[in-house]
Enzyme design. Structure first.
Site, PDB file in Angstrom:
ATOM      1  CG  HIS A 189      17.911  -3.134  13.736  1.00 35.89           C
ATOM      2  ND1 HIS A 189      17.092  -1.941  13.555  1.00 35.89           N
ATOM      3  CD2 HIS A 189      19.147  -2.954  12.796  1.00 35.89           C
ATOM      4  CE1 HIS A 189      17.988  -1.057  12.894  1.00 35.89           C
ATOM      5  NE2 HIS A 189      19.041  -1.706  12.479  1.00 35.89           N
ATOM      6  CE  LYS A 642      17.788  -5.606  28.593  1.00 35.75           C
ATOM      7  NZ  LYS A 642      17.380  -4.093  29.142  1.00 35.75           N
TER       8      LYS A 642
END
Length: 1001
Positions: A189, A642
């Protein structure tokens, strides 16, 4: 004298331009021209296929869309008219045509990707040739810039030549080569968005393109035939579904990742060794590359269970067995090939006594092989030895199959035993297999013979062993604390684990670590979560006993915050036999993953407390000639970005590395830093060479571990020369960073400036992302985040918590993916401009200082380079269309305010980046990259508008009551269609934009 005065003197001293730099600039220009030339063929092929597969009226609209998107450089009213015409053309399409258009543009970008990969491959081969010529013709340049400042990738030959000219002692280089430990860890991922089936067709197209565009002389008929084959292959590709019809299983992801080992890496790694040996012999002829592998591989695919309930102990067990099967298959094939080659007869060559003695032992162990082969190979001892070796591999494969079928929880008795009950017929370890091969090699060398095929196999054995890649277990820290809390409640302790303070937890965990009695009672019905946590450790113990510790020794703890997070895992490992306190040994390397800015800042204090514990230090593995304890630490780029934005995240990671290395050195601990870099800039991605050179001096020391994300595997490892280029790039960067000190890292005033920039950038980023109450709604409505979650490309959920809609539960990958699709790319640059502007407001003269940093400090240059590249991909015209079309009416005013903030920050960042680089346009210093990005930016515009049109209709449908799934085929895109068909169209545009942007998240 000021820093700027020093800088001016340095600049004035550069009387001679650096040859490597000049050659690279020339190569970039050549690559750009080559792309333009070869692009003509690709566009012609694309148009031919589209015309043959689509109705004429659709083709004309499609070509008009592409023509409009190719009109670069227009502004003002003309640009508005162009956008309006694109929108009107899309409105004329029915859903079937819109889907065809999305597929056509997606096909175009993937053809361009193939083309660029081939050009990169050709450029790499050219750089090897060019480097050898320049080495012969170039005298030493005393005025060349410091090697640490060179950020253009170097070949082995170029690097070793430069090191020699810089008087790097042979002993220093030799010691580093002995200690060098590069580990590349494949992850699933973010997942590769292209189907495996389509990838296969792309490789076929790439091969045919390479033949057609090569310098090889073909007759006219041969060229015509190649052209026809290409058209046929692309048409077959066109008629293949690009979308995954089912969500992939974890084992599907395992199969996909291992494909690159089977097709490319297994054969590429021996070539890499030959290249480094050859280059070393030219500049440092007295140094030999150690036989031990300096570059190995790891994998999270099938073992990363953080937030993925599909990764069970059984899945990890089957993954290990599957990897072992692939290696055994390859080794059996190689041994058969060797047996065919080594037909040496004892009549014409001597054989070592050791080999003859081993043949006698093999005769007793495998009497049936002796009966079958002895007469045929009576005078051919190497063939006979390899027959025995092949038989042992077959028994090893048989044992592996039995273990795979039985599962991890079932004990399988040893069945492959010889006449001696203490002797196994199968190989119990890779060392046994390697000793057999070395026995053959030593015998050949003793008689003045060599065998490249055997040397290749030995290199593969050193690198891949039987495991192919080491599996890293990863789990989130709270899973361990919750399991231990349930245990303490069952044991009825005065305080449950969760009720303890951090100090109380550490004391209790340390006491239990040193207690010999078992802590976890058997035959207790634990909760499902706790049972699975315990089962992972039981499976690990079984896996290591069967396959050796190399198969799975690393345990990564995500969201590590405290000392207790590491001790919890050590305690569970001790309970299940992976840690033995009495013998001070551990078969598990516990690796904290520090992800948020706060955790990065606290990491040194956490490790300081652990390093002060004699018990902890004794459980660390030993490395190097000094037998130092080794601590591996993982640094998270995704969540820290983030959390605090691009600039702040990168600076906190940079600072953490320095602090952790200083701490480790003070305790006599060797440090291996594990960089969790993503494919996109917003998750730590970017050119590997530049990123490695930007690491603080003294932190690598030849050791590094890096994630290779699923989405970038194809771009790095799909072709042999591309793989070699990437591997050589990483290796030379590690050597360069480790050997050549970068003096600028230790400049206090620069560090202070970067700290100010990081704080200001973080404040501006968090004010928008975390403090603005409308940002979550903006992201949900204006980007295709909800539709992205419906792509069947990953076994892992997009959110950590099911049903949650807040940003904290959203993974970093879809966070970046959503902003990329809508052309904001916000995580990769937002906050940088404001930080720079505020610094310059406090002292306008600092613009010269920032320019100096960009020229002399690899870390700062890396930051600016990444921001520049990202800014070049931002398209606020398209982004504005997403906002105005997809944003709800009630949020219009709030969304306009957010867009204005983003737009102003973009303009500010762009202006200041250009001021710092001194360039008139973004990427103007890299013509090849500029051409590629410009081509993609222009051609991707219609896909964005198509996506918006489909999302508008799909979301309107989703707001309506359930209706028939019947598709109405007449009318434009605004008419009524089924949800499933509209979703399919939207997903196809997501695929196409991902291909055009060359990444997902």
């Amino acid at each position: 004298m000021t820093e700027l005065d020093n800088f001016s003197m340095l600049e004035a001293s550069k009387q001679v331009p650096d040859r490597k730099e000049s050659s690279q600039i020339l190569a970039d220009h050549m690559s750009g021209r080559l792309l333009q030339k070869r692009l003509e063929l690709v566009e012609d092929l694309w148009e031919t296929v589209v015309r043959s597969e689509c109705p004429l009226e659709q083709v004309e609209r499609l070509l008009r869309l592409k023509q409009l998107s190719n009109s670069s450089g227009i502004v003002g009213e003309e640009q508005t008219n162009q956008i309006n015409e694109i929108v009107e053309l899309i409105k004329e399409m029915d859903l079937a045509e819109a889907i065809s258009a999305a597929r056509a543009f997606s096909l175009y970008f993937q053809l361009v990707n193939i083309l660029e990969q081939r050009i990169e491959e050709d450029s790499y081969l050219e750089s090897i040739s060019r480097g050898q010529e320049e080495k012969i013709n170039t005298s030493i340049d005393p005025f060349a810039p410091p090697l640490a400042s060179q950020t253009a990738p170097a070949t082995f030959s170029e690097l070793f030549d430069r090191l020699r000219r810089l008087n790097v002692p042979p002993g220093q280089l030799e010691e580093l080569l002995r200690e060098m430990d590069i580990r590349l860890v494949f992850t699933a991922h973010p997942t590769e968005i292209v189907r495996h089936t389509v990838r296969h067709k792309q490789r076929r197209v790439a091969s045919l393109l390479q033949q057609l565009q090569s310098d090889e002389v073909f007759s006219l008929s041969e060229r015509d035939n190649l052209r026809l084959q290409l058209e046929e292959e692309i048409r077959l590709w066109w008629r293949t579904d690009e979308l995954h019809q089912f969500k992939p299983t974890v084992l599907d992801e395992v199969d996909y990742a291992l494909h690159y080992f089977q097709q490319v890496l297994f054969d590429a790694m021996p070539q890499l060794r030959r290249r480094i040996c050859s280059a070393l012999s030219q500049s440092y002829p007295d140094i030999d590359v150690p036989q031990e592998a300096f570059c190995t591989f790891g994998s999270w695919v099938g073992s990363d269970r953080d937030g993925n309930p599909s990764v069970t102990p059984e899945i990890t067990w089957r993954t290990a067995c599957y990897q072992r099967k692939l290696m055994l298959d390859r080794y059996m094939h190689s041994v058969q090939e060797l047996r065919n080659q080594l037909s040496i007869s004892m009549q014409w060559s001597q054989v070592s006594t050791q080999l003859l003695e081993s043949l006698e032992m093999d005769r007793v162990r495998f009497p049936h092989i002796y009966e079958e082969r002895a007469a045929r190979y009576r005078l051919e001892p190497y063939r006979l030895k390899l027959s025995y070796t092949l038989e042992r591999l077959k028994f090893t494969q048989q044992r592996n199959q039995e273990l795979s079928e039985a599962g991890w929880a079932t004990t399988i008795e040893r069945t492959n035993v010889s006449n001696n009950p203490d002797e196994d017929l199968h190989y119990c370890s890779i060392d046994e297999f390697r000793r057999d091969l070395e026995l053959i090699r030593n015998s050949l060398v003793a008689t003045n013979l060599s065998c490249e095929q055997l040397d290749t196999l030995l290199t593969q054995v050193h690198i891949f062993a039987f495991s192919l890649a080491s599996l890293d277990i990863r789990q989130e820290s709270t899973r361990h604390s919750e399991a231990i809390d349930e245990l303490t409640r069952y044991l009825n302790l005065p305080k449950s684990y969760i009720e303890m303070t951090e100090d109380e937890k550490v004391i209790w965990l340390m006491d239990e670590l040193q207690t010999l009695r078992p802590l976890i009672p058997s035959a207790v019905q634990w909760s499902k979560s706790t049972e699975e946590t315990f089962a992972v450790f039981r499976m690990l113990d079984r896996l290591q006993k069967e396959f050796g510790s190399r198969i799975c020794r690393s345990y990564v703890i995500s969201m590590s915050h405290t000392v207790s997070d590491l001790l919890e895992v050590l305690l569970l490992a001790k309970e299940y036999g992976l840690v033995d306190i009495s013998s001070e040994s551990s078969d598990l390397l516990v690796i904290p993953l520090f992800e948020t800015v706060e955790d990065l800042q606290h990491a040194p204090s956490v490790m300081e407390e652990l390093f002060q514990s004699e018990i902890y230090l004794k459980l660390l593995p030993r490395v190097g000639e000094k037998s130092q304890p080794l601590q591996e630490l993982m640094l998270g780029y995704s969540d820290s970005n983030k959390d605090s934005g691009f600039l702040s995240s990168n600076w906190e990671i940079h600072q953490a590395q320095i602090a952790l290395q200083n701490l480790a050195s003070s305790h006599g601990v060797a440090l291996r830093l594990f960089h969790g870099r993503g494919g996109s800039v917003g998750r730590g991605g970017g050119p590997a060479y530049q990123a490695i050179l930007a690491q603080p001096s003294g932190t690598l020391k030849g050791r590094i571990k890096i994630t290779e994300q699923g989405e970038v595997l194809a771009s790095k490892y799909s072709l042999p020369e591309l793989a070699l280029y990437n591997l050589e790039t990483v290796t030379t960067a590690v050597l360069q960073n480790s050997l050549v000190t970068n003096q600028w890292d230790a400049t206090p005033s620069w560090n202070e400036l970067m700290t100010r920039l990081a704080v200001r950038s973080r404040q501006h980023y968090r004010a928008l992302v975390h403090d603005n109450p409308d940002l979550v709604a903006f992201f949900q409505e204006v980007t295709p985040i909800e539709e992205i979650s419906k792509l069947q490309i990953s076994s892992r959920p997009a959110r950590r918590k099911t049903g949650a809609k807040d940003l904290s539960s959203l993974r970093a990958i879809p966070w970046v993916f959503g902003w990329t699709q809508s052309r904001f790319l916000l995580p990769s640059w937002f906050g940088v401009g404001t930080a720079l502007e505020e610094e310059l407001k406090s002292d306008p003269d600092h613009i010269e200082l920032l320019r100096m940093l960009n020229q002399r400090w690899p870390f700062f240059r890396m930051l600016i380079s990444k921001v520049e590249m990202t800014l070049s991909k931002v398209d606020l015209e398209v982004a504005y269309h997403y906002m105005t079309s997809l944003g709800s009416h009630e949020n219009r005013e709030a969304f306009n305010c957010i867009f204005e903030i983003i737009s102003n920050e973009y303009k500010l960042t762009r202006r200041l980046v250009l001021e710092i680089t001194g360039k008139p346009k973004l990427l103007s210093a890299d013509p090849a990259l500029q051409l590629s990005v410009d081509l993609r930016n222009r051609t991707i515009v219609p896909l964005g508008f198509l996506q918006v049109a489909l999302l508008c209709r799909l979301r309107d449908q989703n707001r309506q009551p359930p209706m028939s799934e019947t598709l109405l085929t007449e009318g434009d895109i605004g008419r009524t269609y089924s949800r499933s068909e509209l979703l399919r169209g939207a997903l196809l545009t997501i695929n196409g934009i991902a291909a055009g942007m060359r990444n997902t998240g």
